[in-house]
Structures are given as structure tokens and as C-alpha cells.
Design a protein around this motif. Structure first.
Motif: not given
Length: 639
Positions: A7-14
């Protein structure tokens, strides 16, 4: 609670993808804020026009600069049951503002059409574009620079996304969305659906059908199934721009009025004139957008938001893609079963624990950002409480610790499914989305011959003529935004549902939309690129074998590659008509972007330095590329 690592990684990618566009957007907000309350810059003639119709008290307050003035943007009309309660909201808002030493004015109205009325009708071709008109009408409403804060009165399908896009264009203004609440429960949605299917089979009369429909849609308030309108409410709470627990309180109750008054008080407290300035443009960042999507997946919400929230995100300078949504859906469990994904309606959902319960479960699992700014103190944890009227005053109590009905809502430890309600499909037919949460596992995979039509009416005619094969994939093409405005095709659901009940294997593939009330049929929707823009659906022929694998994430025509590539595109047999206002939207059809870019027919968000629209981000990756390998933004080939 530590965030789930994926979840953290997806947010950071965005966040990384959106760095430049978000910075440009925030710079614009800061420039407007730095100029100070803009009403103070109006000339005497400007200001006199702005308060000419006010009473003595309001006029006296508006002549100065220190009193907050609240703008009301309303989508009221008395044809929409959901918006009918808004008729008397402005007076309650003005009265509350005066009691608090402030003022309030209706800044303007925006159109609000009912998709329930236009389903299967020509008017549905105006529905998606009405979102962009609403965004523009919101901007016009706020353009007078008379306001220090705003409240938005809107609930239904395109109306909330349009209001959000318009509000974000005035991102320096604090903003609160004020719902009207759902109508009390009528006949069970399952019973209504059964009558619809019997009518499609010729086994029920029109009088029986109308009686069932009227028993379901029976009073002021939002329709009680979990379609786009009610999904809007959940997503607004997940972003912190609506009061906690305000979504599913019935109209005309003391709690409903208390929440409306509280929204006015908060809107006046968070202006730039005070010490707790909370502009909507700063509040809605990539974390808020991700929270909204998580809430959508966890509750099995409307597929329409796979288009709308891309547009909303881009209005805030955030570049969102279908791959992000697919990645989130694979880690977010399905915690709710609300019709069409179950038998409960939203009133039952609220009684079983509702939004407060679901949000607490997600926060505790590290699947929501709890540190985002919201319109109330306490961040997202405040949204785990439920509103009450105690001794005539609004108060909050902790939400239920355990589900009151595990057939409706469940904890993260025992979800209905380990993954969320949506899945991205890829293949030689393009990219599409499917709402898996509404489809039983045994129906999520199909290989069957295509029945190719250019209108839903053509499929109905084939059925009446007995010309449909036993098993088939209905391909309804030239229904995308450029073709005819991308209407919803929910009118096909009773027919296809009836055939599935009789043991037929059926599915729907379309570049159009399906209502938030879509049900049990496997449906690959929003296919992009659309047929009207050279998409591969235009290559399909009757009888081609089509594979739709919802869990495997594939959508493909099982045709020899050389033959497929050599096929010419078939033209649309039913070009757009020009009656009942459809001619007025010819420009929208001409300029509209792809579904996976938000299907925007207006410019949205800050432009790049070269004048190009940054929101025309090309999210169409090579077939088979994972969401983790998302490329950096680049110019769209379709721009």
C-alpha cells in the motif's frame, strides 16, 4: 498502525509520478491564498452588486472584510429523489451562518440529471458529459470572488465528481460536501431484480414491473442500492471532505439537520480568516485519492469511479492510472456485501456497522492513510466514530467494535474475498475493467462466440427473434465517449441476467459504461481504446471466440494473429443522433479523452510549460507489463 508495505509503495509511486504536476497545482493555490480574501479586492461597484439582494444584517457584514461568507453550490432539483431534500437546505445554511456571526449565499446551481430516468434512453448520451458541465458550472458559481469557504449540495452519479473537479479549480477555498441521505428501505433489491428478469422473459406484466420499481424508489432520498451515488458518499468520507458518519442518515430527521448545521459551522471555522485554514486543494492529495480508492475496493463500489476519480485526481495535480487501481484491488479485501454485490441495502449496511466499521478495519490493517488533513480534527480516525443527537446537540460515539451482521460487513481477518471488487483486464481487445465482487466465482471465466452489435437495442432484437446462441459474449461497441458520450448499458442487465439464470453462459464486453447498479453478469467495460478511435473491438466479427477471464485478468479474441492484424475496422452502423440536445455536445465528443484518462472533455489541472495538458498521461502499457513497472508520464499518442 504501520502501513501495509505494498500500500505504501503504490502511494509513493503515484506521488513520484505526480511530483511536478502536484507542485504546479499547489503553487497556484498558494498564489490565490497569498492575495488574501479576494472579496476584499472587489471594487465598490462589484461588492455592491454582490450584496444588493441581502437583508440588512447580511449586507452590513458583507461590507466589511472580517466576516466569513459561505458560498453554497447546489445541485437541487425536485425530480431527483436524492436531491429533492436540498430544496430547504440553503435557508437552514443561511440561518446557521447568521447565528454564528457570518453570512451565506447561494453562489449558483449546477445541473443534475438522473441516470435512473435516462437508462436505455437517448438522454443517457449526455450523462457523462454532464460531469464536465457541472465542473464548469461550479467554477462559474465561485467566479465572483465573494466567498471565504464553500459547501456543496450534491449526491448522485456525475454530480459529485463534477462538483469536486470544480471545487479543486478553486483549491484555495475550504470546502465541505453536505449529503441529503438515503430514502428509507423499500422492497428488497433482490425482489426488484427478480421482477425485472421475469419481465424480460415475458413472465411479468408491465403493471407488476412498475409496482416493483415504485416500491423500491418510493420517497425523497438517495436510492438505497450501492451504486455510484452511494459510492460517492463513501469516497467523500474516505477523503475527509464530508463530515464523519453523514452519508447514510435518512432525510428529514433531527440527526440529518444537526449534521447540516455542523457542516456549516466547520466550513466557517476553517477559512483563511481564522487560525485553522484547511483549503480543499491541500487536503486532496495522493493519500486522500488512495484512501478513496481503497474504500471503493473494500466495499465493492461503483465501476464508474474508475473513470471519475482519475479525473478528480488530475484536477488536484495527481496522475492516477487503472494500473494503480488494479494494484490496490489486489491487496484490499472485500469487507462489504451491499446490493448488487449482496442482498442488503445501504440502510442495512449502516446499521451493521457501515463506514465507521469498515474504515477502522482498514486503518488498523495499514490499508488507509490515517494522517491526512480532514475537515474535522483527528484525521481519518475521526471517521471511525458515529454521529448522535444527544440532548438536542450533535455528538459522536465510537463505532461498533464488531459487525452487527457478518452477511453485510466483515472484519479484515475474515473478509468476503481476499481481494477487492475490481480487476484490470488486458489482451488483444484492449484494456478494460470488471467488477468481480458482483460476479460469483463460477461465472468469472468464459470462452464463447461473440455476438457483435453497435447498440443495446440490437441485442434485444436478436433475443426477441430467437437468434442468440445458447452461450455467447455480447459485444456492444461504439458506445465509448467519442462515439456517443459513453452511456450506461444497465438496460441489458435484466436480459443477460435472465439468460444466465436459465443456464446460459453469457458475458458483456463494451467500450461503454455499466451502471453502479451492475450485477451478476461478467462484464468487461470501459474497453479502451474505444472502437470509434480505432480500437480493436472494431475488428471483431460475429462468431469470433472471445475469452474473458476476470481472475486471470485477460480479455482477448482467440483469432490467429496474422488474420487479426489484417482485418479492417468495421464502421459504426449507428452514428450519434442530433435530437434532444445531443447536437450541443458534438464538441465534447470530438475532444474527449480516453476512459482510462478520465474521459475528460475539458482541460483539467495545471498545463505544462509547453502548453500541453499534463493530464493526458498515457497509461496504456505493453500487454503483460505489471503495475510495478509503470513508466514515467509522457505525452499521449492520442492527444
Amino acid at each position: 498502525m504501520t502501513l501495509h508495505p505494498r500500500f505504501h509503495d503504490i502511494t509513493e509511486r503515484i506521488r513520484e509520478r505526480s511530483r511536478d504536476s502536484r507542485r504546479a497545482y499547489l503553487d497556484g493555490i498558494e498564489a490565490m491564498h497569498a492575495a488574501g480574501p479576494l472579496r476584499g479586492h472587489l471594487s465598490c461597484a462589484n461588492l455592491a452588486h454582490g450584496f444588493a439582494a441581502c437583508g440588512p444584517t447580511d449586507k452590513s457584514r458583507l461590507r466589511g472584510e472580517a466576516t466569513p461568507n459561505l458560498g453554497i453550490v447546489t445541485a437541487y432539483n425536485d425530480m431527483l429523489s436524492a436531491h429533492h431534500p436540498y430544496e430547504h437546505y440553503p435557508e437552514l445554511i443561511r440561518k446557521t451562518a447568521r447565528e454564528l456571526g457570518a453570512t451565506a449565499q447561494v453562489a449558483g446551481g449546477v445541473p443534475a440529471m438522473c441516470d435512473g430516468v435516462t437508462q436505455g434512453r437517448a438522454g443517457m448520451e449526455l450523462s457523462l458529459f454532464s460531469r464536465d458541465v457541472i465542473a464548469q458550472a461550479t467554477a462559474i458559481s465561485l467566479s465572483h470572488d465573494m466567498f471565504d469557504s464553500a459547501v456543496y449540495l450534491g449526491i448522485c452519479d456525475k454530480i459529485v465528481p463534477g462538483l469536486l473537479i470544480g471545487a479543486l479549480a478553486f483549491g484555495h477555498l475550504p470546502s465541505i460536501f453536505v449529503p441529503g441521505g438515503p430514502m428509507p428501505s423499500g422492497i428488497p433489491n433482490k425482489q426488484k431484480a427478480e421482477v425485472r428478469e421475469r419481465y424480460a422473459a415475458g413472465e411479468a406484466t408491465r403493471e407488476e414491473l412498475l409496482e416493483a420499481e415504485a416500491g423500491s424508489y418510493h420517497s425523497p432520498g438517495t436510492c438505497t442500492f450501492y451504486g455510484t451515488a452511494n459510492s460517492n458518499q463513501v469516497l467523500l468520507e474516505a477523503m475527509g471532505v464530508q463530515l464523519p458518519g453523514s452519508s447514510f442518515v435518512n432525510p428529514g430527521t433531527p440527526l440529518r439537520d444537526a449534521l447540516t448545521r455542523a457542516a456549516v459551522e466547520r466550513a466557517l471555522r476553517i477559512t483563511a480568516l481564522g487560525a485553522d485554514y484547511r483549503p480543499i486543494g491541500q487536503m486532496i492529495d495522493e493519500r486522500a485519492i488512495v484512501n478513496a480508492l481503497v474504500a471503493l475496493m473494500a466495499t465493492g463500489g461503483s465501476t464508474n469511479h474508475t473513470i471519475h476519480w482519475i479525473a478528480v485526481a488530475r484536477a488536484a495535480g495527481v496522475v492516477l492510472t487503472w494500473d494503480d487501481m488494479d494494484a490496490l484491488s489486489q491487496i484490499v479485501p472485500l469487507l462489504a456485501r451491499v446490493y448488487p454485490n449482496g442482498e442488503a441495502d445501504v440502510n442495512h449496511f449502516a446499521a451493521a456497522g457501515g463506514i465507521a466499521y469498515v474504515f477502522r478495519e482498514l486503518l488498523d490493517a495499514g490499508l488507509m492513510h490515517d494522517d491526512i488533513p480532514t475537515v474535522v480534527p483527528g484525521g481519518m480516525r475521526a471517521y471511525c466514530d458515529e454521529p448522535r443527537v444527544i440532548d438536542g446537540a450533535l455528538d459522536y460515539a465510537p463505532g461498533v467494535a464488531a459487525s452487527a451482521d457478518e452477511s453485510v460487513v466483515r472484519p479484515v481477518s475474515a473478509p468476503f474475498e481476499a481481494q477487492g471488487g475490481l480487476r484490470l483486464l488486458r489482451g488483444n481487445l484492449g484494456r478494460a475493467l470488471i467488477k468481480l465482487s458482483a460476479v460469483k466465482p463460477e461465472f468469472r471465466h468464459i470462452e464463447a462466440p461473440a455476438v457483435v452489435v453497435d447498440t443495446p437495442q440490437a441485442l434485444n432484437r436478436l433475443h426477441k427473434a430467437g437468434a442468440l446462441p445458447h452461450d455467447f459474449v455480447a459485444v456492444v461497441r461504439y458506445q465509448g465517449p467519442r462515439a456517443n458520450g459513453m452511456p450506461e448499458l444497465h438496460s441489458l442487465a435484466p436480459l443477460l441476467g435472465m439468460l444466465q439464470n436459465r443456464g446460459h453462459r453469457v458475458a458483456l464486453v463494451t467500450d461503454g459504461r455499466l451502471s453502479g447498479a451492475s450485477g451478476k453478469i461478467p462484464a468487461a467495460i470501459h474497453v479502451t481504446p474505444e472502437a470509434a478511435h480505432g480500437g480493436p473491438l472494431a475488428r471483431l466479427r460475429d462468431g469470433d471466440l472471445v475469452r474473458l477471464d476476470g481472475e486471470g485478468g485477460t480479455l482477448e479474441a482467440l483469432v490467429d494473429a496474422a488474420e487479426w492484424d489484417a482485418r479492417p475496422l468495421q464502421a459504426n452502423t449507428t452514428p450519434p443522433a442530433w435530437d434532444i440536445g445531443r447536437n450541443l455536445f458534438a464538441v465534447n465528443r470530438e475532444v474527449v479523452g480516453r476512459a482510462d484518462q478520465g474521459a475528460l472533455s475539458i482541460s483539467c489541472g495545471p498545463p505544462q510549460h509547453d502548453g500541453a495538458n499534463w493530464w493526458e498521461y498515457d497509461a496504456e502499457y505493453e500487454l503483460g507489463e505489471s503495475a510495478d513497472a509503470a513508466a514515467a508520464p509522457h505525452a499521449s499518442k492520442d492527444a
